[in-house]
Motif scaffolding. Structure first.
Motif, PDB file in Angstrom:
ATOM      1  N   UNK A  50       0.819  -1.218   0.000  1.00 61.62           N
ATOM      2  CA  UNK A  50       0.000   0.000   0.000  1.00 61.62           C
ATOM      3  C   UNK A  50       0.856   1.272   0.000  1.00 61.62           C
ATOM      4  N   UNK A  51       1.984   1.223   0.684  1.00 60.26           N
ATOM      5  CA  UNK A  51       2.864   2.394   0.750  1.00 60.26           C
ATOM      6  C   UNK A  51       3.462   2.743  -0.614  1.00 60.26           C
ATOM      7  N   UNK A  52       3.604   1.763  -1.505  1.00 60.42           N
ATOM      8  CA  UNK A  52       4.118   2.047  -2.851  1.00 60.42           C
ATOM      9  C   UNK A  52       3.163   2.975  -3.596  1.00 60.42           C
ATOM     10  N   UNK A  53       1.884   2.671  -3.503  1.00 61.01           N
ATOM     11  CA  UNK A  53       0.877   3.507  -4.174  1.00 61.01           C
ATOM     12  C   UNK A  53       0.820   4.885  -3.515  1.00 61.01           C
ATOM     13  N   UNK A  90      -4.254  19.266  -8.016  1.00 57.27           N
ATOM     14  CA  UNK A  90      -5.661  18.856  -8.008  1.00 57.27           C
ATOM     15  C   UNK A  90      -5.859  17.538  -7.265  1.00 57.27           C
ATOM     16  N   UNK A  91      -4.793  16.754  -7.144  1.00 57.84           N
ATOM     17  CA  UNK A  91      -4.888  15.506  -6.384  1.00 57.84           C
ATOM     18  C   UNK A  91      -5.193  15.781  -4.916  1.00 57.84           C
ATOM     19  N   UNK A  92      -4.720  16.911  -4.419  1.00 55.93           N
ATOM     20  CA  UNK A  92      -4.966  17.278  -3.026  1.00 55.93           C
ATOM     21  C   UNK A  92      -6.431  17.639  -2.779  1.00 55.93           C
ATOM     22  N   UNK A  93      -7.133  17.988  -3.851  1.00 55.84           N
ATOM     23  CA  UNK A  93      -8.528  18.397  -3.725  1.00 55.84           C
ATOM     24  C   UNK A  93      -9.508  17.235  -3.812  1.00 55.84           C
ATOM     25  N   UNK A  94      -9.014  16.046  -4.110  1.00 56.96           N
ATOM     26  CA  UNK A  94      -9.898  14.879  -4.199  1.00 56.96           C
ATOM     27  C   UNK A  94     -10.442  14.516  -2.826  1.00 56.96           C
ATOM     28  N   UNK A  95     -11.693  14.127  -2.801  1.00 55.72           N
ATOM     29  CA  UNK A  95     -12.252  13.624  -1.541  1.00 55.72           C
ATOM     30  C   UNK A  95     -11.606  12.271  -1.249  1.00 55.72           C
ATOM     31  N   UNK A  96     -11.697  11.850  -0.007  1.00 58.47           N
ATOM     32  CA  UNK A  96     -11.139  10.551   0.365  1.00 58.47           C
ATOM     33  C   UNK A  96     -11.777   9.430  -0.445  1.00 58.47           C
ATOM     34  N   UNK A  97     -13.080   9.524  -0.665  1.00 57.78           N
ATOM     35  CA  UNK A  97     -13.764   8.462  -1.417  1.00 57.78           C
ATOM     36  C   UNK A  97     -13.312   8.451  -2.880  1.00 57.78           C
ATOM     37  N   UNK A 101     -10.336   9.498  -4.057  1.00 53.72           N
ATOM     38  CA  UNK A 101      -8.964   8.993  -4.059  1.00 53.72           C
ATOM     39  C   UNK A 101      -8.945   7.474  -3.888  1.00 53.72           C
ATOM     40  N   UNK A 102      -9.801   6.977  -3.011  1.00 54.01           N
ATOM     41  CA  UNK A 102      -9.884   5.533  -2.786  1.00 54.01           C
ATOM     42  C   UNK A 102     -10.388   4.825  -4.050  1.00 54.01           C
ATOM     43  N   UNK A 154      -7.401   1.702 -10.478  1.00 49.45           N
ATOM     44  CA  UNK A 154      -6.048   1.537 -11.019  1.00 49.45           C
ATOM     45  C   UNK A 154      -5.544   0.123 -10.766  1.00 49.45           C
ATOM     46  N   UNK A 155      -5.666  -0.341  -9.541  1.00 52.40           N
ATOM     47  CA  UNK A 155      -5.171  -1.676  -9.207  1.00 52.40           C
ATOM     48  C   UNK A 155      -5.998  -2.772  -9.872  1.00 52.40           C
ATOM     49  N   UNK A 156      -7.306  -2.551 -10.003  1.00 54.00           N
ATOM     50  CA  UNK A 156      -8.151  -3.546 -10.679  1.00 54.00           C
ATOM     51  C   UNK A 156      -7.773  -3.666 -12.158  1.00 54.00           C
ATOM     52  N   UNK A 157      -7.546  -2.536 -12.816  1.00 51.26           N
ATOM     53  CA  UNK A 157      -7.159  -2.566 -14.229  1.00 51.26           C
ATOM     54  C   UNK A 157      -5.843  -3.320 -14.404  1.00 51.26           C
ATOM     55  N   UNK A 158      -4.876  -3.049 -13.542  1.00 48.79           N
ATOM     56  CA  UNK A 158      -3.588  -3.733 -13.648  1.00 48.79           C
ATOM     57  C   UNK A 158      -3.698  -5.215 -13.294  1.00 48.79           C
ATOM     58  N   UNK A 159      -4.633  -5.557 -12.438  1.00 46.49           N
ATOM     59  CA  UNK A 159      -4.880  -6.972 -12.116  1.00 46.49           C
ATOM     60  C   UNK A 159      -5.542  -7.661 -13.304  1.00 46.49           C
ATOM     61  N   UNK A 160      -6.564  -7.028 -13.875  1.00 42.30           N
ATOM     62  CA  UNK A 160      -7.224  -7.613 -15.048  1.00 42.30           C
ATOM     63  C   UNK A 160      -6.273  -7.674 -16.243  1.00 42.30           C
TER      64      UNK A 160
END
Length: 136
Positions: free
Chosen positions: A59-62, A75-82, A84-85, A91-97
């Protein structure tokens, strides 16, 4: 549709004519060409890790990757927690698929298996596009 529009005519022809195992990397190519964030994550985080034989994605890598991008992309700082999550999850699902990450905990990193035809059409477009597939 927007992703498919990034593919060359030759890549599209291969996408419809090749066996299904070649469709996965070609679909992932369209993602890499359309979404710079996912391509950068693969090139800047996954590729260096497998180069030093560290195949575990933590998780720390991401988190470190996103933190490094925040200076260039405030603009990444302005994303809500949901939001960003959700971006992380997608991102991880696409790389897994796309078979670059395993669907295990922790995720394991593995270079994409590309047929010679797929490598050829990617290289003709731009040899640098092989990097996010974790190819040398």
């Amino acid at each position: 549709r927007l992703r498919l529009q990034t593919l060359t005519e030759e890549q599209l022809q291969l996408l419809v004519s090749e066996p299904s195992e070649s469709r996965i990397p070609l679909s992932l190519l369209a993602v890499f060409k359309r979404y710079e964030f996912i391509r950068q994550f693969s090139e800047q985080v996954l590729l260096p890790k497998i180069t030093i034989f560290d195949d575990e994605l933590r998780p720390s890598d991401y988190s470190s990757f996103v933190e490094e991008l925040e200076d260039a992309h405030p603009e990444l700082l302005e994303l809500s927690d949901s939001s960003a999550k959700k971006i992380r999850q997608v991102t991880l699902r696409i790389l897994t698929e796309g078979e670059i990450l395993t669907n295990s905990s922790p995720s394991r990193i593995s270079p994409a298996i590309l047929s010679e035809n797929v490598k050829r059409v990617i290289s003709r477009d731009d040899p640098a596009l092989l990097r996010p597939f974790l190819q040398p």
